[in-house]
Design a protein around this motif. Structure first.
Motif, mmCIF file in Angstrom:
data_model
loop_
_atom_site.group_PDB
_atom_site.id
_atom_site.type_symbol
_atom_site.label_atom_id
_atom_site.label_comp_id
_atom_site.label_asym_id
_atom_site.label_seq_id
_atom_site.Cartn_x
_atom_site.Cartn_y
_atom_site.Cartn_z
ATOM 1 N N ARG A 26 0.832 -1.206 0.000
ATOM 2 C CA ARG A 26 0.000 0.000 0.000
ATOM 3 C C ARG A 26 0.871 1.262 0.000
ATOM 4 N NH1 ARG A 26 -3.118 3.321 -1.995
ATOM 5 N NH2 ARG A 26 -4.055 4.860 -0.584
ATOM 6 N N TYR A 27 1.964 1.242 0.744
ATOM 7 C CA TYR A 27 2.876 2.383 0.781
ATOM 8 C C TYR A 27 3.494 2.610 -0.597
ATOM 9 C CZ TYR A 27 6.283 5.597 2.927
ATOM 10 O OH TYR A 27 7.029 6.705 3.280
ATOM 11 N N ARG A 28 3.876 1.544 -1.274
ATOM 12 C CA ARG A 28 4.441 1.685 -2.620
ATOM 13 C C ARG A 28 3.428 2.318 -3.570
ATOM 14 N NH1 ARG A 28 7.103 -3.265 -1.236
ATOM 15 N NH2 ARG A 28 5.349 -4.481 -2.042
ATOM 16 N N GLU A 29 2.155 1.957 -3.428
ATOM 17 C CA GLU A 29 1.112 2.558 -4.262
ATOM 18 C C GLU A 29 1.046 4.072 -4.039
ATOM 19 O OE1 GLU A 29 -2.560 0.683 -3.340
ATOM 20 O OE2 GLU A 29 -1.960 -1.284 -4.094
ATOM 21 N N VAL A 30 1.101 4.472 -2.770
ATOM 22 C CA VAL A 30 1.054 5.901 -2.456
ATOM 23 C C VAL A 30 2.267 6.619 -3.043
ATOM 24 C CG1 VAL A 30 1.148 7.599 -0.582
ATOM 25 C CG2 VAL A 30 -0.329 5.584 -0.375
ATOM 26 N N LEU A 31 3.439 6.029 -2.907
ATOM 27 C CA LEU A 31 4.655 6.665 -3.408
ATOM 28 C C LEU A 31 4.632 6.791 -4.927
ATOM 29 C CD1 LEU A 31 7.383 5.052 -1.118
ATOM 30 C CD2 LEU A 31 6.259 7.271 -0.873
ATOM 31 N N ARG A 32 4.015 5.820 -5.600
ATOM 32 C CA ARG A 32 3.904 5.926 -7.060
ATOM 33 C C ARG A 32 3.003 7.089 -7.468
ATOM 34 N NH1 ARG A 32 4.126 0.076 -6.865
ATOM 35 N NH2 ARG A 32 1.852 -0.063 -6.689
ATOM 36 N N GLU A 33 2.104 7.492 -6.582
ATOM 37 C CA GLU A 33 1.166 8.575 -6.877
ATOM 38 C C GLU A 33 1.545 9.872 -6.164
ATOM 39 O OE1 GLU A 33 -2.444 6.875 -5.501
ATOM 40 O OE2 GLU A 33 -2.518 5.317 -7.062
ATOM 41 N N TRP A 34 2.792 9.972 -5.678
ATOM 42 C CA TRP A 34 3.236 11.164 -4.946
ATOM 43 C C TRP A 34 2.983 12.404 -5.802
ATOM 44 C CZ3 TRP A 34 3.709 11.139 -0.030
ATOM 45 C CH2 TRP A 34 4.403 12.154 0.648
ATOM 46 N N PRO A 35 2.388 13.458 -5.229
ATOM 47 C CA PRO A 35 1.894 14.563 -6.055
ATOM 48 C C PRO A 35 2.958 15.455 -6.675
ATOM 49 C CG PRO A 35 1.542 15.008 -3.718
ATOM 50 C CD PRO A 35 1.996 13.586 -3.817
ATOM 51 N N VAL A 36 4.201 15.349 -6.235
ATOM 52 C CA VAL A 36 5.288 16.141 -6.816
ATOM 53 C C VAL A 36 6.488 15.225 -7.025
ATOM 54 C CG1 VAL A 36 4.573 18.371 -5.856
ATOM 55 C CG2 VAL A 36 6.014 16.838 -4.489
ATOM 56 N N PRO A 37 7.407 15.607 -7.910
ATOM 57 C CA PRO A 37 8.621 14.794 -8.064
ATOM 58 C C PRO A 37 9.359 14.673 -6.725
ATOM 59 C CG PRO A 37 8.431 16.369 -9.856
ATOM 60 C CD PRO A 37 7.356 16.728 -8.864
ATOM 61 N N GLY A 78 -1.127 15.290 1.177
ATOM 62 C CA GLY A 78 -2.012 16.416 0.920
ATOM 63 C C GLY A 78 -1.361 17.772 1.148
ATOM 64 N N ASP A 79 -0.168 17.792 1.751
ATOM 65 C CA ASP A 79 0.518 19.037 2.099
ATOM 66 C C ASP A 79 1.738 19.322 1.230
ATOM 67 O OD1 ASP A 79 -1.032 19.438 4.680
ATOM 68 O OD2 ASP A 79 -0.011 17.555 5.155
ATOM 69 N N VAL A 80 2.392 18.270 0.756
ATOM 70 C CA VAL A 80 3.743 18.421 0.217
ATOM 71 C C VAL A 80 3.787 19.274 -1.045
ATOM 72 C CG1 VAL A 80 3.672 16.277 -1.125
ATOM 73 C CG2 VAL A 80 5.872 17.166 -0.298
ATOM 74 N N ALA A 81 2.773 19.218 -1.878
ATOM 75 C CA ALA A 81 2.816 19.998 -3.121
ATOM 76 C C ALA A 81 2.907 21.488 -2.827
ATOM 77 C CB ALA A 81 1.592 19.691 -3.980
ATOM 78 N N ALA A 82 2.154 21.956 -1.837
ATOM 79 C CA ALA A 82 2.188 23.379 -1.482
ATOM 80 C C ALA A 82 3.504 23.743 -0.809
ATOM 81 C CB ALA A 82 1.018 23.726 -0.565
ATOM 82 N N TRP A 83 3.949 22.944 0.146
ATOM 83 C CA TRP A 83 5.154 23.267 0.889
ATOM 84 C C TRP A 83 6.396 23.177 0.008
ATOM 85 C CZ3 TRP A 83 3.716 19.848 5.725
ATOM 86 C CH2 TRP A 83 2.642 20.459 6.386
ATOM 87 N N ALA A 84 6.385 22.258 -0.967
ATOM 88 C CA ALA A 84 7.562 22.075 -1.821
ATOM 89 C C ALA A 84 7.735 23.202 -2.834
ATOM 90 C CB ALA A 84 7.475 20.734 -2.552
ATOM 91 N N ARG A 85 6.785 24.110 -2.930
ATOM 92 C CA ARG A 85 6.977 25.266 -3.805
ATOM 93 C C ARG A 85 7.994 26.239 -3.226
ATOM 94 N NH1 ARG A 85 1.192 24.764 -4.856
ATOM 95 N NH2 ARG A 85 0.712 26.256 -3.198
ATOM 96 N N GLU A 86 8.131 26.245 -1.879
ATOM 97 C CA GLU A 86 9.023 27.211 -1.241
ATOM 98 C C GLU A 86 10.104 26.579 -0.376
ATOM 99 O OE1 GLU A 86 7.109 30.568 0.591
ATOM 100 O OE2 GLU A 86 5.366 30.386 -0.713
ATOM 101 N N PHE A 87 10.013 25.268 -0.168
ATOM 102 C CA PHE A 87 10.977 24.581 0.698
ATOM 103 C C PHE A 87 11.508 23.331 0.019
ATOM 104 C CE2 PHE A 87 8.216 26.957 3.546
ATOM 105 C CZ PHE A 87 9.117 27.515 4.443
#
Length: 293
Positions: A26-37, A78-87
């Motif tokens: 299940r974790y691998r499935e989530v990582l394959r769908e990670w919202p940002v590189p 659900g958070d990483v796409a926004a935070w990864a724009r500046e961090f």
């Protein structure tokens, strides 16, 4: 805090090899769908190999995320796409939890948790960083900020352990339900997390899968003293759910407000232990040009 320094590797963290495999898939499935590189990193530490995801510009300020007990880095999707724009965001799988890090469990309250995190930050090439932690991850982040105060620039804590009284009444409710034949893992997961409503069913599915097969830590989290809280010098944001069944959120809010010098506290009405949807609020706090708390 205790100065005892050992690592618990006696009890297996999974109930069966098949259960461990189901969680890993299940974790691998989530990582394959990670919202940002993201780069998938494996960092050698004294507590064993530690897995982390790195997202965002490589030259951006660092931000380290620490998830809670019974979870892994998937909780930040659900958070990483926004935070990864500046961090440059590093989502770290805690050792001893159902992620991709080693199954070892440094003893809470000993120096070993901070020593493990020393190794993680060294492996990531980080000297100082902002940090976000939830529940056990919040306890871990706060423990580290106290032991290594010069290394944490901003500290965001979601339902952190170690400040308000830890509650165990929910365990009695699940035991009674089991005795009368009404117990199931999904009901317990909903009780503990406070996740309700059709839109949260997929999240509850993941929590149910995990706790069907995973043996969580059962010890009481060591508490932090007033003097320790007063010693924090970095800006601190604490967000708690008013209906948290695991920690006394009213006491957490009161102690952070009264003891932490540079703190902002928010109590979310109608929210339990699982605090979601705080992406923008935390982002505002983390920005370097944000006003002091």
């Amino acid at each position: 805090m205790s100065t005892r320094s050992t690592t618990d590797t006696v009890a297996p963290i999974y109930k069966s090899p098949a259960g461990a495999a189901a969680i890993a898939e299940r974790y691998r499935e989530v990582l394959r769908e990670w919202p940002v590189p993201a780069e998938q990193l494996r960092i050698p530490t004294r507590a064993g190999e530690t897995f982390a995801l790195a997202s965002g510009p490589v030259d951006a300020p660092p931000l380290v995320l620490l998830h809670g007990s019974g979870a892994n880095s998937s909780m930040w999707r659900g958070d990483v796409a926004a935070w990864a724009r500046e961090f440059r965001v590093y989502s770290v799988d805690l050792v001893g939890e159902p992620g991709a890090s080693a199954p070892t469990r440094p003893v809470l309250g000993s120096p070993d948790v901070a020593l493990w995190l020393d190794d993680v930050l060294a492996g990531l090439g980080i000297s100082d960083t902002s940090m976000v932690g939830i529940s056990l991850g919040g306890w871990t982040a706060l423990d580290y900020a106290l032991r290594r105060p010069g290394r944490i620039t901003r500290l965001a804590l979601l339902c952190p352990g170690g400040i308000g009284r830890q509650r165990f009444g929910w365990i009695a409710k699940t035991v009674v339900a089991k005795l009368f034949g009404r117990h199931d893992v999904r009901s317990s997961a909903a009780l503990v997390t406070g996740l309700t409503g059709p839109e949260l069913e997929p999240v509850l599915d993941d929590v149910t899968l995990t706790f069907t097969h995973f043996n969580p830590r059962t010890e009481r989290l060591p508490g932090f003293t007033d003097a320790q809280l007063r010693s924090l010098t970095m800006p601190v944001l604490a967000i708690v759910g008013a209906d948290d069944v695991m920690f006394d959120s009213a006491t957490t809010a009161r102690r952070v407000r009264s003891e932490v010098p540079n703190a902002t506290v928010e109590v979310l009405p109608g929210v339990g232990h699982a605090i979601l949807g705080q992406t923008d609020r935390i982002m505002g706090f983390l920005r370097a040009d944000a006003p002091p708390a």
